[in-house]
Design a protein around this motif. Structure first.
Motif, PDB file in Angstrom:
ATOM      1  N   LEU A 101       0.944  -1.218  -0.039  1.00  0.00           N
ATOM      2  CA  LEU A 101       0.090  -0.025  -0.065  1.00  0.00           C
ATOM      3  C   LEU A 101       0.903   1.281   0.098  1.00  0.00           C
ATOM      4  O   LEU A 101       0.550   2.360  -0.878  1.00  0.00           O
ATOM      5  CB  LEU A 101      -0.608   0.076   1.028  1.00  0.00           C
ATOM      6  CG  LEU A 101      -2.101  -1.145   1.311  1.00  0.00           C
ATOM      7  CD1 LEU A 101      -2.853  -1.136   2.562  1.00  0.00           C
ATOM      8  CD2 LEU A 101      -3.050  -1.019  -0.065  1.00  0.00           C
ATOM      9  N   SER A 102       1.906   1.256   0.623  1.00  0.00           N
ATOM     10  CA  SER A 102       2.863   2.561   0.992  1.00  0.00           C
ATOM     11  C   SER A 102       4.001   2.367   0.306  1.00  0.00           C
ATOM     12  O   SER A 102       5.091   3.128   0.388  1.00  0.00           O
ATOM     13  CB  SER A 102       2.890   2.755   2.349  1.00  0.00           C
ATOM     14  OG  SER A 102       3.520   1.826   3.045  1.00  0.00           O
ATOM     15  N   TYR A 103       4.003   1.307  -0.826  1.00  0.00           N
ATOM     16  CA  TYR A 103       5.468   1.186  -1.429  1.00  0.00           C
ATOM     17  C   TYR A 103       5.868   2.511  -2.314  1.00  0.00           C
ATOM     18  O   TYR A 103       7.161   2.880  -2.179  1.00  0.00           O
ATOM     19  CB  TYR A 103       5.353  -0.097  -2.384  1.00  0.00           C
ATOM     20  CG  TYR A 103       6.366  -0.233  -3.334  1.00  0.00           C
ATOM     21  CD1 TYR A 103       7.573  -1.005  -2.981  1.00  0.00           C
ATOM     22  CD2 TYR A 103       6.330   0.427  -4.633  1.00  0.00           C
ATOM     23  CE1 TYR A 103       8.557  -1.363  -3.785  1.00  0.00           C
ATOM     24  CE2 TYR A 103       7.607   0.025  -5.537  1.00  0.00           C
ATOM     25  CZ  TYR A 103       8.630  -0.898  -4.871  1.00  0.00           C
ATOM     26  OH  TYR A 103       9.821  -0.936  -5.642  1.00  0.00           O
ATOM     27  N   GLN A 104       4.934   3.055  -2.941  1.00  0.00           N
ATOM     28  CA  GLN A 104       5.381   4.145  -3.827  1.00  0.00           C
ATOM     29  C   GLN A 104       5.824   5.320  -2.672  1.00  0.00           C
ATOM     30  O   GLN A 104       6.868   6.171  -2.843  1.00  0.00           O
ATOM     31  CB  GLN A 104       4.277   4.774  -4.530  1.00  0.00           C
ATOM     32  CG  GLN A 104       4.658   6.069  -5.396  1.00  0.00           C
ATOM     33  CD  GLN A 104       3.377   6.812  -6.132  1.00  0.00           C
ATOM     34  OE1 GLN A 104       2.132   6.760  -5.478  1.00  0.00           O
ATOM     35  NE2 GLN A 104       3.315   6.845  -7.415  1.00  0.00           N
ATOM     36  N   THR A 105       4.958   5.577  -1.563  1.00  0.00           N
ATOM     37  CA  THR A 105       5.547   6.462  -0.758  1.00  0.00           C
ATOM     38  C   THR A 105       6.932   6.068  -0.047  1.00  0.00           C
ATOM     39  O   THR A 105       7.776   7.356  -0.045  1.00  0.00           O
ATOM     40  CB  THR A 105       4.469   6.825   0.361  1.00  0.00           C
ATOM     41  OG1 THR A 105       3.118   7.060  -0.211  1.00  0.00           O
ATOM     42  CG2 THR A 105       5.054   7.747   1.292  1.00  0.00           C
TER      43      THR A 105
END
Length: 382
Positions: free
Chosen positions: A241-245
């Protein structure tokens, strides 16, 4: 000897400083787009320069379009502002109700036409708000200072918000659209304390809601709630879910103060959609915090020039038009910076003039042309 009496001379003004800042931002954006997208593994249509060439073409056309728009008398927009608002609503309805609407990255926000290609109607709504809400405020006159007039403007703003949010499934743009309305109201309204109270209450409600949802809805399937959860616990969801961030934060942290050097980013190979809403992370990695600060200074100069035009506009309508453009740019930059630094949940908001997006640049340059059109009507005494 008789004294010479020097008469004041009136000259027509045009904000070349604003044009210079815009051109510099666009050129810098092209450089960073090339750096972030032209490497092995990041090819489109078999061409490593695909994004750079497309953006360069759109930028050149949009620049000429901006200069052409700047020659139009901005009072003309008042006559077509209501129609522009209704057209924007209609086009967003086409996204939701007809097969013309297309879905990308799980979001149905675009219209696809045979010749024109893909456009995002919510961007048209931003321009409609820029010219329609000032017209509405001017038409209401002194009523705008009373609840009777304020609620009319708010009603049109809420309808636009719901149209963008429901019909194009774009909450972040809906917030920007409504924020533009609120800022224009704030500028003309006598009771400014009310708006400060509303802003404080809204921020407090958001924080409380985010914390509560993060604690109680961890297994929710709603993607917006999942974004809030990932925002609150980025390390826990770093693999999905927060890979990009998280990858973006690695890029910011690894760049240090002066960066690794242009083209030397390593994280750009791992950050999804790095050429779009996360391009600021590449700037931080390659040029460091210093480079990011210089970009923010440029945006500050752009906003300062817009503020100058608004303060010196010939009339209230012109001042409010430029105020709307000011609000749009300011809100979009603030939201993008807040997203890449994980101060708020991921929204998909791009960085104006720098992120990839042909239609986005075109509509931004339309707004800049409208603002320059107002500056072209300013008369200065020398």
């Amino acid at each position: 000897m008789a004294k010479r009496v020097q008469k004041n001379r009136t000259i027509q003004y045009f904000d070349y400083n604003l044009v210079a800042v815009i051109v510099f931002l666009m050129c810098f954006g092209l450089v960073m787009l090339y750096s972030s997208s032209s490497y092995e593994g990041m090819t489109e249509m078999g061409d490593a320069m695909y994004f750079f060439k497309r953006q360069g073409l759109f930028s050149a056309v949009s620049l000429l379009w901006m200069l052409g728009i700047s020659k139009i008398d901005y009072h003309y927009y008042a006559k077509v502002s209501t129609v522009a608002y209704l057209i924007a609503m209609f086009m967003m309805g086409l996204v939701y109700f007809t097969p013309l609407g297309i879905t990308r990255n799980s979001a149905r926000r675009w219209l696809k036409f045979p010749v024109i290609g893909q456009i995002q109607p919510s961007e048209i709504m931003k321009i409609a708000i820029v010219i329609f809400i000032p017209y509405l405020i001017c038409k209401l006159g002194n009523k705008i200072h009373k609840w009777e007039g304020t609620r009319i403007v708010l009603a049109w703003g809420i309808v636009a918000f719901l149209g963008v949010f429901v019909w194009t499934d774009n909450l972040s743009t809906a917030i920007i659209v409504f924020g533009m309305v609120i800022i224009m109201l704030f500028v003309v309204h006598k009771q400014t304390k009310i708006f400060v109270g509303i802003a404080g209450a809204g921020l407090s409600a958001f924080v409380v809601m985010a914390v509560v949802l993060g604690m109680t809805l961890e297994n929710s399937d709603n993607f917006r709630l999942r974004r809030i959860i990932a925002w609150l616990h980025p390390e826990k969801y770093a693999a999905d879910l927060s890979y990009q961030t998280v990858q973006g934060l690695y890029a910011i942290g690894s760049g240090g103060f002066f960066g690794k050097g242009l083209g030397n980013s390593a994280q750009k190979m791992y950050i999804p959609e790095v050429q779009n809403d996360m391009i600021l992370t590449v700037i931080c990695e390659e040029l460091g915090i210093f480079g990011a600060m210089m970009i923010l200074v440029l945006f500050g100069l752009l906003l300062y020039r817009l503020l100058f035009i608004a303060q010196n506009a010939p009339d209230k309508y012109g001042a409010l038009i430029v105020t709307g453009v000011f609000a749009h740019i300011a809100l979009q930059v603030i939201l993008n910076v807040a997203v890449v630094t994980n101060l708020i949940p991921n929204t998909g908001i791009t960085l104006p003039f720098i992120s990839y997006g042909g239609s986005s640049v075109f509509f931004l340059m339309t707004e800049m042309g409208i603002a320059l059109g107002v500056s072209n009507r300013i008369k200065l005494e020398t």
